[in-house]
Design a protein around this motif. Structure first.
Motif: not given
Length: 166
Positions: A107-120
């Motif tokens: 599971s992850g944040v592939a982007g380009p959006g959706g990232g946060t400071q804790l989980k870029p």
């Protein structure tokens, strides 16, 4: 590999996963979120993969994680879908709902959006669960320092394939 849909490095590693798990008599399952079935697709590029791949779960939404893999709502609400706790529960759910000896979850944040400071963007978590294992949960958080969605998914698929090796 000639005629593969996927890049050579993924296909070559998938070949190793199939060959080594076949030799070990081990059956696999996958629980994929940000990779969207890419790891299962890599394995099924390999002739004979049916000897080792039982099934793959593409659980992109939180609801799918809860419904298909029995991930507790509390885990997602407390830690988020991109957490070691969530992927560990996903891997356990993939084992419970399959005939596999080993399950890997991503599971992850592939982007380009959706990232946060804790989980870029580029943050991906992995877990491996082995049936009837008394060991500690195996989980890993990686941050791929690329901002390209395809490159993040590519790197995540390679890590997951490595985790499937016996």
């Amino acid at each position: 590999m000639t005629g593969s849909l996927l890049p050579d490095d993924i296909t070559a590693l998938a070949q190793r996963v199939v060959d080594e798990n076949k030799a070990a008599g081990r059956v696999l399952s996958l629980a994929e979120s940000c990779t969207g079935g890419l790891v299962a697709a890599a394995l099924t590029e390999i002739p004979g993969s049916s000897a080792v791949l039982d099934r793959g779960f593409v659980t992109y939404s939180n609801e799918a994680k809860m419904e298909s893999l029995d991930v507790a709502r509390d885990i997602i609400e407390t830690f988020g879908a991109v957490s070691i706790a969530c992927v560990w529960a996903m891997a356990q759910g993939a084992l419970k709902n399959s005939n596999a000896d080993c399950a890997v979850a991503i599971s992850g944040v592939a982007g380009p959006g959706g990232g946060t400071q804790l989980k870029p963007v580029g943050t991906v978590v992995f877990a491996r669960a082995i049936r009837n294992s008394d060991g500690e949960p195996e989980g890993e958080l990686k941050h791929f320092d690329v901002k390209d969605r395809a490159a993040i998914r590519h790197q995540a698929a390679l890590v997951a394939l490595e985790l499937l090796l016996p």
